[in-house]
Design a protein around this motif. Structure first.
Motif, PDB file in Angstrom:
ATOM      1  N   ARG A 189      91.700  70.389  70.169  1.00 58.66           N
ATOM      2  CA  ARG A 189      90.234  71.053  70.272  1.00 58.66           C
ATOM      3  C   ARG A 189      90.426  72.523  70.436  1.00 58.66           C
ATOM      4  O   ARG A 189      89.945  72.890  69.827  1.00 58.66           O
ATOM      5  N   ILE A 190      91.315  73.041  69.858  1.00 56.59           N
ATOM      6  CA  ILE A 190      91.879  74.411  70.266  1.00 56.59           C
ATOM      7  C   ILE A 190      92.246  74.753  68.952  1.00 56.59           C
ATOM      8  O   ILE A 190      91.746  75.566  68.478  1.00 56.59           O
ATOM      9  N   ALA A 196      87.019  77.017  63.555  1.00 55.49           N
ATOM     10  CA  ALA A 196      85.467  77.558  63.535  1.00 55.49           C
ATOM     11  C   ALA A 196      85.038  79.132  63.724  1.00 55.49           C
ATOM     12  O   ALA A 196      83.916  79.426  63.400  1.00 55.49           O
ATOM     13  N   SER A 197      85.818  79.596  64.944  1.00 50.13           N
ATOM     14  CA  SER A 197      85.472  80.578  65.435  1.00 50.13           C
ATOM     15  C   SER A 197      85.672  81.748  64.607  1.00 50.13           C
ATOM     16  O   SER A 197      84.983  82.450  63.519  1.00 50.13           O
ATOM     17  N   ILE A 198      87.431  81.262  63.568  1.00 51.38           N
ATOM     18  CA  ILE A 198      87.239  82.473  62.607  1.00 51.38           C
ATOM     19  C   ILE A 198      86.650  82.794  61.099  1.00 51.38           C
ATOM     20  O   ILE A 198      86.019  83.297  60.821  1.00 51.38           O
ATOM     21  N   ASP A 208      83.263  77.206  70.149  1.00 46.87           N
ATOM     22  CA  ASP A 208      83.340  76.031  71.309  1.00 46.87           C
ATOM     23  C   ASP A 208      82.270  74.970  70.903  1.00 46.87           C
ATOM     24  O   ASP A 208      82.448  74.218  71.554  1.00 46.87           O
ATOM     25  N   MET A 209      81.172  75.210  70.843  1.00 50.33           N
ATOM     26  CA  MET A 209      80.051  74.422  70.287  1.00 50.33           C
ATOM     27  C   MET A 209      80.734  73.125  69.532  1.00 50.33           C
ATOM     28  O   MET A 209      80.805  72.780  69.827  1.00 50.33           O
ATOM     29  N   ILE A 210      81.526  74.098  67.821  1.00 50.34           N
ATOM     30  CA  ILE A 210      81.841  73.232  66.812  1.00 50.34           C
ATOM     31  C   ILE A 210      82.590  72.056  68.315  1.00 50.34           C
ATOM     32  O   ILE A 210      82.749  71.376  67.260  1.00 50.34           O
ATOM     33  N   ALA A 211      83.687  72.800  68.581  1.00 49.55           N
ATOM     34  CA  ALA A 211      84.814  72.085  69.392  1.00 49.55           C
ATOM     35  C   ALA A 211      84.151  70.578  69.918  1.00 49.55           C
ATOM     36  O   ALA A 211      84.554  69.426  70.265  1.00 49.55           O
ATOM     37  N   ALA A 447      81.068  77.461  59.281  1.00 47.50           N
ATOM     38  CA  ALA A 447      81.981  77.026  60.218  1.00 47.50           C
ATOM     39  C   ALA A 447      81.971  75.551  60.894  1.00 47.50           C
ATOM     40  O   ALA A 447      83.560  75.265  60.483  1.00 47.50           O
ATOM     41  N   LYS A 448      81.130  74.299  60.087  1.00 44.57           N
ATOM     42  CA  LYS A 448      81.185  73.452  60.176  1.00 44.57           C
ATOM     43  C   LYS A 448      82.034  72.898  59.115  1.00 44.57           C
ATOM     44  O   LYS A 448      82.927  72.027  58.851  1.00 44.57           O
ATOM     45  N   ASN A 449      81.595  73.490  57.840  1.00 43.35           N
ATOM     46  CA  ASN A 449      82.127  73.422  56.543  1.00 43.35           C
ATOM     47  C   ASN A 449      84.307  73.144  56.634  1.00 43.35           C
ATOM     48  O   ASN A 449      84.911  72.736  56.782  1.00 43.35           O
ATOM     49  N   ALA A 450      84.037  74.682  56.872  1.00 43.27           N
ATOM     50  CA  ALA A 450      85.946  74.931  57.504  1.00 43.27           C
ATOM     51  C   ALA A 450      86.929  73.579  58.204  1.00 43.27           C
ATOM     52  O   ALA A 450      87.808  73.490  58.062  1.00 43.27           O
TER      53      ALA A 450
END
Length: 594
Positions: A189-190, A196-198, A208-211, A447-450
Motif C-alpha cells: 500500500r505505501i 499516486a501522491s507524486i 491515500d484515496m487511490i491506495a 495518479a490513477k494511470n500512474a
C-alpha cells in the motif's frame, strides 16, 4: 335583338385574342429553342488546390524548432512538485487552470504554419505517452525538445542525420533494458500511495484515496472518475458483480420502500434462451421449492404464460423468485452470461449446445450470497465460484485485451475483468469552483494511470533522477559503437536525459546545473527531492515514478526526435493575405471603427 348582337361581337373578339396569344407563345418557344441550340456548351471548371509554401534545409529546421520550443516551454513550467499551472482559454465557460502536460500541449495552435507543424510533433509525443502510460507527458515533451535541440546542432554542423538517428535509437534501446533492470516491484500500500501522491502533484490525500480504493478492488479492479454533487472528494466501492439489467416485472419487488428485490443465498439459473412456455420452468421451480431457496432467472427474455406463472406464485408466497434479461447484445451477451455462470458457479444452459431449460436440475444452478435487483441494474455477490476458474477466465480476457486495438473493446474487456475480480471503485471528485474541479479531475486521472503502470512494471526513483543516472551509463555504451556519427547520437541522448532533473530544480527556485553536478556519481536511488529541497534516497522518501511511464517517455521522445532530425523540407498551406481586399480592412469598410 341589340343585346344578342353585342354579345356575338364580344365572343368573336375573345376568340381572336386567344388565337393570337397561342400563336405568340408558340413562336416565343420556338425562338427560345433555337437560341438554346446555338448557345455554346458549358465547360467544366476545375479549381486548383491552394498554394503551398515549401521551406528547405536550415530554415525549415529553425522554424520547426521555434514551434517545438513554444510548446515545450509552456509545458515545462508544470514539471515537478513546485511546478506552476497554465490557464487555458475556453470558447465557452470558465477558463481551465490546469497542470496536465498533454492537455496544455493539445490546446496550442500557432499562427505560423511551419512553427505549428513543429508544435504538432511535441503534441504527438505527449499524446502517445498519455495513451500508452497515462502519465509522464510533460517529461516526454521536455525530453523530445532537448533531443531535437542538441541533434540540430550536430546536423547544422554537417553531421549525417541518418547516422545520428541510428545512434539515438541504439542508445535508447540499451537504456530501456537498463531501466527494466533497475525497476523495483511495488511492495504494498505505501508504494501505491507514494506513486499516486507524486503523480497528483504531491497530494497525499489523493494518494491515500487511490491506495484505499485499490485495497478494496485489487490490481485487476477498475477505478472510474466522476464529478461529485458536493464539494467533497470520496470513493464509492461497488462490491460484487454489477449487471446493467433490472427486474422484468415490478411484481417481483420484495422491498416496497426502496423498490428493490433483495435475496440472500439465492439459486441462479443462467441461460441464453427465451422462456415463454410454462412447461419450460415447472420442473426447476418444483426442485427449488423443495430447497426453500430464492431463485433468480437470467434469460434472453421471460414472457407470456411463463412470466405470468412466476408473478402469480410470487404474489401468493409460494415462490421467492425474480427474473432479469441477459445483459449485452450479440456475441458479447453470450460472453457476459458465461462470466456470470463462472462467478456464481452455475452451468451455462446454452442453446448452441442443445441444452434445454426444462431438463435443468438443481446441480446446474449457481449460488449468490446476496442479490440486489433494481429497476435498471442488478448487483450480485457470490462466493461459491472457484478461484482457479475465475483466474483462468481473467487470464483469457487479459490476452484478448493485449491483442485488441479497439478503444471500445479495451474498455469493455477491462470492465469484464473488473466484474470477475469483484471490484469497481468510483472516485467522486468535488471542488468549490468548476476550474478547480477540472484541474483536480485531471490530477486524479494521472495518479490513477500512474498507479496501474507502477503495479504493472514496477517503480524507479522519481524527480528525474532515474533519467539522470541512466545518462551516466551512456559513455560506456558509446565506446562499443564503431561509427563516429552514431557516437554523436549517444552524446545527444546523454545530454537530453539531464534536462528533466534540471527543470524540476529550476521550477523549485534552485540552480539546476548545480543539482546535476552534485548527483552525478551517486547511487541510482539518490536524487533531488524538490519538495523538501534535499538530496536523498528517493525510494526511501517516497519520491517514485512508474518504470513504465519513464520507459514510454524515453521511447516516444527518441522516436519523434529521430523523425525531426531527418527532415529536410516542410510543405504547408500558404497564408492568404486578406487585408485591404475590396477597400476593406479586417472585414470592415475602411474608415469605420468599432
Amino acid at each position: 335583338v341589340v343585346f344578342r348582337a353585342r354579345r356575338c361581337c364580344l365572343l368573336l373578339q375573345l376568340g381572336t385574342m386567344k388565337t393570337s396569344t397561342l400563336k405568340g407563345s408558340r413562336s416565343s418557344a420556338a425562338g427560345a429553342f433555337s437560341r438554346a441550340a446555338t448557345r455554346p456548351a458549358r465547360r467544366l471548371v476545375v479549381k486548383a488546390s491552394d498554394a503551398k509554401e515549401i521551406v528547405f534545409d536550415a530554415d525549415s529546421r529553425r522554424r520547426l524548432q521555434i514551434g517545438i520550443n513554444k510548446v515545450a516551454d509552456a509545458v515545462a513550467v508544470t514539471l515537478g512538485p513546485r511546478g506552476r499551472n497554465v490557464v487555458l482559454e475556453q470558447k465557452f465557460g470558465v477558463p481551465q487552470v490546469i497542470n496536465d502536460g498533454v492537455s496544455i500541449a493539445r490546446a496550442i495552435e500557432l499562427k505560423d504554419p511551419v512553427e505549428n507543424a513543429g508544435a504538432q510533433l511535441i503534441k504527438e509525443v505527449a499524446g502517445r505517452t498519455n495513451d500508452s502510460a497515462g502519465d509522464g507527458t510533460t517529461t516526454a515533451s521536455v525530453l523530445a525538445r532537448e533531443l531535437i535541440h542538441f541533434g540540430l546542432q550536430y546536423v547544422t554542423a554537417g553531421a549525417n542525420p541518418i547516422m545520428i538517428k541510428r545512434g539515438i535509437d541504439k542508445t535508447c534501446e540499451h537504456l530501456v533494458s537498463k531501466l527494466k533492470e533497475h525497476a523495483k516491484p511495488v511492495k504494498g500500500r505505501i508504494d501505491i500511495k507514494n506513486v499516486a501522491s507524486i503523480s497528483a502533484g504531491n497530494d497525499n490525500f489523493v494518494g491515500d484515496m487511490i491506495a484505499d480504493a485499490l485495497d478494496k478492488v485489487g490490481s485487476n479492479g477498475v477505478l472510474s472518475i466522476e464529478s461529485s454533487n458536493s464539494t467533497e472528494t470520496f470513493v464509492e466501492v461497488q462490491e460484487g458483480m454489477e449487471i446493467d439489467r433490472g427486474y422484468i416485472s415490478p411484481q417481483f419487488v420484495t422491498n416496497n420502500e426502496r423498490l428493490l428485490v433483495e435475496f440472500e443465498n439465492a439459486r441462479v439459473l443462467v441461460t441464453d434462451q427465451k422462456i415463454e412456455s410454462i412447461r419450460d420452468i415447472i420442473p426447476i421451480l418444483e426442485q427449488v421449492t423443495r430447497l426453500n431457496a430464492p431463485l433468480l432467472i437470467i434469460a434472453e427474455d421471460v414472457t407470456g404464460e411463463a412470466l405470468a406463472t412466476l408473478v402469480v406464485n410470487k404474489l401468493r408466497g409460494v415462490l421467492n423468485v425474480a427474473a432479469i434479461k441477459a445483459p449485452g447484445f450479440g456475441e458479447r451477451r453470450k460472453a457476459l452470461l458465461q462470466d456470470i455462470a463462472i462467478v456464481t458457479g452455475a452451468e451455462f444452459i446454452a442453446k448452441d449446445l442443445g441444452m434445454k431449460v426444462e431438463s435443468t436440475v438443481v446441480e446446474q444452478l449457481g449460488t449468490a450470497r446476496k442479490l440486489t435487483i433494481g429497476s435498471t441494474s442488478t448487483t450480485l455477490i457470490a462466493d461459491s465460484a472457484s478461484r482457479e476458474e475465475i483466474e483462468m477466465r481473467v487470464a483469457q480476457l487479459k490476452k484478448e485485451l493485449a491483442d485488441t486495438d479497439s478503444v471500445y473493446d479495451t474498455e469493455k474487456l477491462s470492465e469484464r475483468i473488473a466484474k470477475l475480480s469483484g471490484g469497481v471503485a468510483v472516485i467522486k471528485v468535488g471542488a468549490a469552483t468548476e476550474a478547480e474541479l477540472e484541474d483536480r479531475k485531471l490530477r486524479i486521472e494521472d495518479a490513477k494511470n500512474a498507479t496501474f503502470a507502477a503495479v504493472e512494471e514496477g517503480i524507479v526513483p522519481g524527480g528525474g533522477a532515474a533519467l539522470l543516472h541512466l545518462s551516466e551509463l551512456v559513455p560506456a555504451f558509446k565506446d562499443a559503437l564503431t561509427d563516429d556519427e552514431e557516437k554523436m547520437g549517444a552524446d545527444i541522448v546523454m545530454k537530453a536525459l539531464r534536462a528533466p532533473c534540471r527543470i524540476i530544480a529550476e521550477n523549485a527556485g534552485v540552480e539546476g546545473e548545480v543539482i546535476i553536478q552534485k548527483l552525478l556519481g551517486m547511487p541510482f536511488e539518490m536524487g533531488y527531492n524538490a519538495m523538501d529541497d534535499k538530496i536523498e534516497n528517493l525510494l526511501d522518501s517516497g519520491v517514485i515514478d512508474p518504470a513504465k511511464v519513464t520507459k514510454n517517455g524515453l521511447l516516444n521522445s527518441c522516436s519523434i526526435a529521430g523523425v525531426m532530425l531527418t527532415t529536410q523540407a516542410v510543405m504547408v498551406e500558404k497564408n492568404k493575405d486578406t487585408s485591404g481586399v475590396g477597400g476593406m480592412s479586417n472585414g470592415m469598410p475602411t474608415g469605420m471603427t468599432l
